[in-house]
Design a protein around this motif. Structure first.
Motif, PDB file in Angstrom:
ATOM      1  N   SER A 206      47.777  41.841  48.856  1.00 29.38           N
ATOM      2  CA  SER A 206      46.937  42.025  50.111  1.00 29.38           C
ATOM      3  C   SER A 206      45.041  42.001  49.832  1.00 29.38           C
ATOM      4  O   SER A 206      45.892  42.215  47.956  1.00 29.38           O
ATOM      5  CB  SER A 206      47.098  43.082  50.511  1.00 29.38           C
ATOM      6  OG  SER A 206      47.152  44.494  50.027  1.00 29.38           O
ATOM      7  N   GLY A 207      44.684  42.002  50.034  1.00 28.90           N
ATOM      8  CA  GLY A 207      43.080  41.270  49.612  1.00 28.90           C
ATOM      9  C   GLY A 207      42.354  39.952  49.060  1.00 28.90           C
ATOM     10  O   GLY A 207      42.994  39.478  50.132  1.00 28.90           O
TER      11      GLY A 207
ATOM     12  N   VAL B 142      42.660  42.652  38.686  1.00 29.59           N
ATOM     13  CA  VAL B 142      42.040  43.151  39.848  1.00 29.59           C
ATOM     14  C   VAL B 142      41.106  44.151  39.492  1.00 29.59           C
ATOM     15  O   VAL B 142      40.132  44.240  40.245  1.00 29.59           O
ATOM     16  CB  VAL B 142      43.358  43.816  40.889  1.00 29.59           C
ATOM     17  CG1 VAL B 142      42.423  44.573  42.067  1.00 29.59           C
ATOM     18  CG2 VAL B 142      44.254  42.701  40.844  1.00 29.59           C
TER      19      VAL B 142
ATOM     20  N   TYR C 162      47.803  47.425  46.740  1.00 30.39           N
ATOM     21  CA  TYR C 162      47.806  46.194  47.377  1.00 30.39           C
ATOM     22  C   TYR C 162      49.018  45.393  46.683  1.00 30.39           C
ATOM     23  O   TYR C 162      48.915  43.763  47.812  1.00 30.39           O
ATOM     24  CB  TYR C 162      46.178  45.083  46.736  1.00 30.39           C
ATOM     25  CG  TYR C 162      46.352  45.374  45.565  1.00 30.39           C
ATOM     26  CD1 TYR C 162      47.255  44.911  44.197  1.00 30.39           C
ATOM     27  CD2 TYR C 162      45.546  46.813  44.210  1.00 30.39           C
ATOM     28  CE1 TYR C 162      46.634  44.807  42.787  1.00 30.39           C
ATOM     29  CE2 TYR C 162      45.578  46.958  43.934  1.00 30.39           C
ATOM     30  CZ  TYR C 162      46.242  46.158  42.183  1.00 30.39           C
ATOM     31  OH  TYR C 162      45.721  45.914  41.686  1.00 30.39           O
TER      32      TYR C 162
END
Length: 458
Positions: free
Chosen positions: A371-372, A426, A356
């Protein structure tokens, strides 16, 4: 984790030995905060340059004011030292307090700054620009990037007798461009109906939007995504065939990607090209260049004159900067050092199985992306922890000639400590709880999908 942000502590028992710890301390920004308090209600948004303002930094952790710089290092008003990866948002191409440039400025300062008649440096620097920039048959100086992109648009309209503009990238604050963003208050609807955007690397969107009232296509020839094979060449052919001028906004690519900018690097010559940032190593100067038959309109029909266009300190700085860039092969050095950071970051992210986040873009200027569901919070956490490790980090690797091997090694060592913290946050879903302040904000809420096919002329 259900604790509030204030309750999150790196010394919690859960942290001990089981998760990568946050930094034990963060920069003291007492004086920065006091200065910003004085600016409140006095300076709109607190800053003259949005990218430098507190909205782009984790509030409560990041310094707000820098006091001095040398080489690739800066010191804030509280005395904290950082390796700078922002470089003045682009203008610092050689390094802070770079000796050759400072000597040129000091020598000119002893003679004067702005005069009642023209100064020889106007001719000398124009000749130097013509020598190193492809297609630079005539040269006009100004102060900011927005000045010269707007002048290019006006010239294109005057030369073609057309009104509409197609653009891709960021081109400054003037009406013709900012009308396509969500910060367009105060711009008449008539102006908004004359500028449209297209998708970079998509010739079909340009072909679809071009009509008989299109004066020019203006774009940043590359930002972080490289031009697809044939894209710039296709733009050149399309503009020539349809009677529109091709304008390159080379604020970021000029004198950094190559001595002659993107036109030299990619072998495509625009009708007009606009430069600023790297050309004078921090002094305020912008340059409009291009075809003689177009530029000659500035002699009588198109009014583009400024009191400070011939200001001599900036021209002296530009002359010294361009000569250093040419004589020391500066673009190659920027690419070499920047490639180490880009490749090093991606190697670490792959080793940690973090798909990510990646580092992409040009070797001389790359971007770290996330990203995410919470990319700005992810960026903010990385920024917070890089600051704690002495790196002024805004998500980019903007390289200057003064970035040493030791600087690069130190930045990569910081990433080695920070990326595991990001990965852990995360995986645990507690990104926001690890921030010591408010996360960064986007400059524009609307940043893509602007393309609207121009309305037919009534």
């Amino acid at each position: 984790m259900n604790a509030s942000r204030q309750e999150y502590d790196v010394d919690d028992a859960d942290d001990a030995g089981s998760r990568p710890g946050l930094a034990p301390s963060y920069p003291d920004i007492t004086r920065s905060n006091a200065l910003f308090e004085r600016a409140s209600g006095l300076i709109p948004a607190g800053t003259q340059t949005l990218a430098k303002g507190p909205q782009q930094w984790v509030r409560g952790v990041a310094p707000k004011y820098l006091a001095r710089g040398r080489g690739a290092r800066v010191w804030d008003v509280d005395g904290n030292e950082f390796i700078d990866l922002v470089m003045g948002v682009g203008p610092i191409s050689l390094g802070y307090a770079y000796p050759a440039v400072d000597r040129a400025i000091a020598a000119q300062l002893a003679e004067g700054i702005t005069f009642s008649l023209m100064h020889p440096l106007e001719v000398e620097v124009a000749e130097l620009v013509r020598e190193v920039v492809p297609g630079a048959e005539m040269v006009r100086f100004s102060k900011t990037g927005a000045d010269v992109t707007s002048a290019a648009v006006r010239l294109a309209r005057a030369y073609t007798g057309r009104r509409k503009v197609l653009c891709a990238g960021y081109h400054g604050w003037h009406d013709w461009y900012i009308a396509v963003t969500d910060r367009s208050a105060g711009i008449p609807e008539e102006a908004k109906d004359l500028t449209f955007t297209f998708q970079y690397n998509d010739l079909a969107t340009v072909d679809d939007a071009l009509d008989d009232d299109t004066a020019c296509v203006i774009l940043e020839p590359t930002v972080f995504e490289p031009p697809a094979p044939g894209f710039l060449e296709g733009l050149r052919e399309l503009c020539t065939r349809r009677g529109a001028l091709l304008v390159f906004d080379e604020m970021w690519t000029g004198f950094r990607l190559a001595l002659g900018g993107a036109q030299e690097r990619f072998g495509v010559t625009a009708d007009l090209a606009c430069f600023s940032k790297a050309v004078a190593n921090g002094m305020p100067l912008s340059i409009l260049t291009g075809r003689r038959d177009v530029m000659r309109l500035c002699e009588r029909d198109v009014f583009f004159f400024t009191t400070f266009g011939g200001e001599a300190l900036s021209l002296a700085a530009a002359k010294a900067t361009i000569e250093e860039i040419r004589d020391l092969s500066v673009p190659a050095r920027l690419a070499q050092q920047g490639r180490k950071l880009k490749d090093g970051y991606n190697t670490l992210a792959r080793a940690l199985d973090m798909p990510y986040t990646t580092c992409a873009g040009l070797d001389c200027r790359s971007i770290v992306t996330f990203s995410g569901p919470e990319p700005l919070v992810m960026k903010s956490l990385v920024q917070q922890e890089m600051l704690a490790r002495g790196v002024l980090w805004g998500g980019f690797h903007t390289m200057c000639f003064s970035h040493t091997d030791a600087d690069v090694a130190r930045v990569l060592a910081a990433y080695e400590e920070v990326l595991p913290i990001l990965k852990d946050a995360v995986s645990r879903g507690d990104l926001a709880l690890r921030l010591r302040g408010e996360p960064v904000e986007p400059v524009f809420r609307k940043t893509h999908n602007f393309h609207v096919k121009p309305k037919p002329r009534a």
